[in-house]
Design a protein around this motif. Structure first.
Motif, PDB file in Angstrom:
ATOM      1  N   HIS A   1       0.817  -1.207   0.000  1.00 36.05           N
ATOM      2  CA  HIS A   1       0.000   0.000   0.000  1.00 36.05           C
ATOM      3  C   HIS A   1       0.856   1.264   0.000  1.00 36.05           C
ATOM      4  O   HIS A   1       0.314   2.374  -0.058  1.00 36.05           O
ATOM      5  CB  HIS A   1      -0.957   0.001   1.200  1.00 36.05           C
ATOM      6  N   LEU A   2       2.184   1.105   0.045  1.00 34.53           N
ATOM      7  CA  LEU A   2       3.112   2.225  -0.072  1.00 34.53           C
ATOM      8  C   LEU A   2       3.736   2.219  -1.464  1.00 34.53           C
ATOM      9  O   LEU A   2       4.108   1.169  -1.979  1.00 34.53           O
ATOM     10  CB  LEU A   2       4.216   2.125   0.984  1.00 34.53           C
ATOM     11  N   THR A   3       3.841   3.403  -2.066  1.00 41.73           N
ATOM     12  CA  THR A   3       4.491   3.533  -3.370  1.00 41.73           C
ATOM     13  C   THR A   3       5.996   3.621  -3.163  1.00 41.73           C
ATOM     14  O   THR A   3       6.474   4.466  -2.406  1.00 41.73           O
ATOM     15  CB  THR A   3       3.989   4.785  -4.100  1.00 41.73           C
TER      16      THR A   3
ATOM     17  N   ASN B   1       6.888   6.492  -0.665  1.00 43.12           N
ATOM     18  CA  ASN B   1       5.844   7.498  -0.514  1.00 43.12           C
ATOM     19  C   ASN B   1       4.564   6.820  -0.055  1.00 43.12           C
ATOM     20  O   ASN B   1       4.361   5.628  -0.272  1.00 43.12           O
ATOM     21  CB  ASN B   1       5.576   8.215  -1.843  1.00 43.12           C
ATOM     22  N   GLY B   2       3.697   7.615   0.547  1.00 45.13           N
ATOM     23  CA  GLY B   2       2.382   7.106   0.917  1.00 45.13           C
ATOM     24  C   GLY B   2       2.215   6.765   2.372  1.00 45.13           C
ATOM     25  O   GLY B   2       1.138   6.300   2.767  1.00 45.13           O
TER      26      GLY B   2
ATOM     27  N   THR C   1       2.642  10.152  -5.770  1.00 44.01           N
ATOM     28  CA  THR C   1       1.367   9.861  -5.124  1.00 44.01           C
ATOM     29  C   THR C   1       0.401   9.259  -6.139  1.00 44.01           C
ATOM     30  O   THR C   1       0.547   9.448  -7.355  1.00 44.01           O
ATOM     31  CB  THR C   1       0.763  11.130  -4.516  1.00 44.01           C
ATOM     32  N   ASN C   2      -0.605   8.548  -5.636  1.00 38.59           N
ATOM     33  CA  ASN C   2      -1.551   7.887  -6.535  1.00 38.59           C
ATOM     34  C   ASN C   2      -2.311   8.888  -7.398  1.00 38.59           C
ATOM     35  O   ASN C   2      -2.550   8.645  -8.590  1.00 38.59           O
ATOM     36  CB  ASN C   2      -2.542   7.053  -5.715  1.00 38.59           C
TER      37      ASN C   2
END
Length: 599
Positions: A238-240, A257-258, A570-571
């Motif tokens: 769930h983390l980039t 990130n994230g 970021t997404n």
């Protein structure tokens, strides 16, 4: 011999009398099968009937069952058979339910209760000898009284995706000393400690071995080579994350990130310094290179958060001198409790695993703690939690798949389901507007029918279910490991009795773990064979590539650069950059590429 002949004649006589009582006769007096089925197959069931169950019927149809009864029973006995139904239940073989009235039911019940020789193979052989044509079902059928529990529906646990729990992002370093034999222990530690970023050392995984895989994590690996025992960085999906750079046999630099409530990315550098007194000069050179790398990162982004963690092979007070805290701003993260992380079998325990941060990284992390109860190797993991509110991992996507075994078993029920009657029979052209609606209606009907019979089920990336014996040995091993670490912290050396107890538990655990792992491998081979038999080559290919493909797992969304050349991490920014790219491809001026006159 005379006694045996007399015994044989007496048994044959009893069987003949039993056969007469049941109305059995030879095949020459068989009736018209189709005529009797037309009269009796759908007759109402009266209150004076008995329900019997016939097993071992194979793939016989109801018409064939009436034919077998016509070949075995006399006409007056056959009229007492009211109805026959074919019953198919989940996880049980197919059977016939037969409603019988009159003397035939009483005789059959008496035969079953008295446990006569009618069900023995010898009686079946005698019956075949006296009949003009063989009856296939006679030697296979087994008759029993109906019992209500036979139709009891089991409470099958629904296969539903698990709800996402609150997840506290943590970061850890762990010298595993061998990944292949400790994969399940590592996954259990990551889940229990809620570790989102983990640097592991001494993986002992070379390029010829199966790659490092951990469910739910992206893996960045350096393989085991001469003079280097391997390392890896695990990042929660769930983390980039993406890899910035690496130096073979020294470190891996990953940008993440994230993390919840963190606007800036986190630079994670996983290090594994060589051990031994002869490597002091090389270790000093590596630390100087790390200081130069940290300076480059902070010059490019003064607000960058940098975390350098791993097996430094330096005691804490010696590492503080090498870091030059006053000049570089790097310092060791304080440890709550005892900082000892390595507990060798012989010798004193040491603290050589550390988490080093700059000022911004220090503000993000709480004090670290050594998990002394995790006795997987001679090292203990060092874990620190982020100073942010706990977040939730992404909700798992529902994925449905067809069970080929259940589809084969209930193929007839799926095809003959009454749900198909609601579908209209129409002829449509490919350009017809109603084709999409009809396709959707057919798909939803197919989904409902297959779900009803259990042929369509949800696939969930569930947890491994370990046997109770392994769980019990886990708890015992963790308890003894905690005692060893506590005694070593106080006295400097654990007692021989405790070490002997530890060795016994560890040997027992390894033996049980190897047996369980072998059983899991048998299951994988069995599932692969099922894919081959079911011609599901896509699943077979995915299963093989997941097993042998190197290069690490890939998370769902990877960072990209937008039209201006800025890196999107970021997404939201990644999706905007992708949408802008394809919008330009679709709507921009194609130029001469689509000009037929130009070409």
């Amino acid at each position: 011999m005379e006694n045996l002949d007399q015994k044989h004649n007496s048994v044959t006589g009893r069987q003949s009398s039993r056969r007469g009582a049941l109305g059995l006769h030879d095949a020459t007096s068989s009736l018209n099968k189709s005529g009797h089925r037309g009269k009796l197959g759908y007759r109402g069931i009266s209150s004076g009937t008995e329900r019997l169950v016939v097993f071992n019927v194979g793939n016989l149809t109801i018409r064939q069952a009436w034919g077998e009864l016509g070949a075995m029973l006399q006409p007056e006995a056959l009229t007492n058979v009211v109805k026959i139904t074919r019953v198919t239940t989940m996880n049980r073989p197919i059977r016939f339910d037969m409603w019988v009235k009159g003397v035939l039911a009483d005789n059959l019940k008496r035969t079953i209760r008295n446990k006569t020789v009618l069900r023995t193979p010898y009686f079946c052989r005698v019956m075949r000898d006296h009949m003009l044509k063989p009856v296939k079902a006679l030697g296979k059928w087994r008759v029993d009284l109906y019992k209500a529990w036979r139709d009891r529906k089991g409470t099958r646990r629904p296969n539903i995706a698990e709800k996402p729990d609150v997840w506290h992002d943590g970061i850890a370093t762990f010298n595993l000393n061998g990944f292949p034999s400790k994969k399940e222990d590592l996954c259990r530690f990551l889940e229990k400690g809620q570790v989102s970023v983990c640097a592991i050392q001494e993986t002992l995984v070379s390029e010829r071995n199966y790659p490092i895989r951990c469910e739910g994590y992206t893996v960045y690996t350096q393989h085991w080579a001469e003079g280097f025992r391997g390392q890896a960085v695990l990042v929660k999906n769930h983390l980039t994350s993406y890899e910035v750079g690496r130096v073979e046999g020294v470190y891996i630099h990953v940008k993440i990130n994230g993390i919840h409530q963190m606007a800036n990315p986190l630079h994670v550098i996983a290090v594994y310094l060589p051990s031994g007194g002869a490597e002091r000069g090389r270790k000093t050179t590596i630390i100087l290179d790390l200081l130069v790398l940290h300076r480059k990162i902070t010059l490019a982004d003064p607000e960058a958060s940098v975390v350098i963690l791993g097996d430094w092979n330096y005691e804490g007070h010696l590492l503080d001198v090498k870091l030059r805290t006053m000049e570089t701003g790097l310092s060791r993260l304080p440890v709550r409790g005892s900082p000892l992380t390595r507990f060798p079998k012989m010798g004193r325990p040491t603290s050589i695993d550390h988490i080093v941060c700059n000022i911004n990284g220090m503000l993000l992390l709480r004090h670290a703690r050594v998990h002394r109860e995790c006795g997987i190797s001679d090292h203990r993991p060092l874990v620190a939690q982020f100073r942010v509110k706990p977040g939730k991992p992404g909700v798992p996507i529902e994925r449905w798949t067809y069970d080929t075994q259940m589809m084969k078993r209930y193929a007839r029920e799926v095809v003959n389901s009454n749900r198909w009657n609601v579908l209209p029979v129409e002829e449509c052209e490919p350009q017809d507007e109603s084709l999409e609606g009809l396709t959707t209606h057919f798909t939803s009907t197919m989904t409902d029918v297959t779900k009803e019979h259990g042929a369509l089920r949800m696939t969930v990336n569930g947890k491994l279910r370990f046997p109770k014996k392994l769980k019990s040995l886990w708890r015992k091993r963790d308890m003894v490991a905690k005692k060893i670490a506590k005694m070593a912290s106080k006295d400097g050396q654990p007692s021989q009795k405790l070490l002997k107890q530890w060795k016994g538990i560890q040997d027992t655990y390894k033996k049980a773990h190897n047996q369980w792992k072998m059983h899991q491998q048998y299951k994988v081979v069995g599932r692969t064979c099922q894919d081959i038999r079911g011609c599901d080559y896509k699943a077979l290919w995915n299963r093989i590539t997941r097993k042998i493909a190197h290069g690490g797992q890939i998370s769902g969304v990877q960072p990209v650069r937008n039209k201006q050349g800025k890196l999107c991490v970021t997404n939201e920014d990644i999706m905007d950059a992708i949408a802008e790219h394809y919008d330009d491809l679709a709507n921009a001026d194609p130029g001469n590429s689509q000009d037929s006159e130009y070409w």
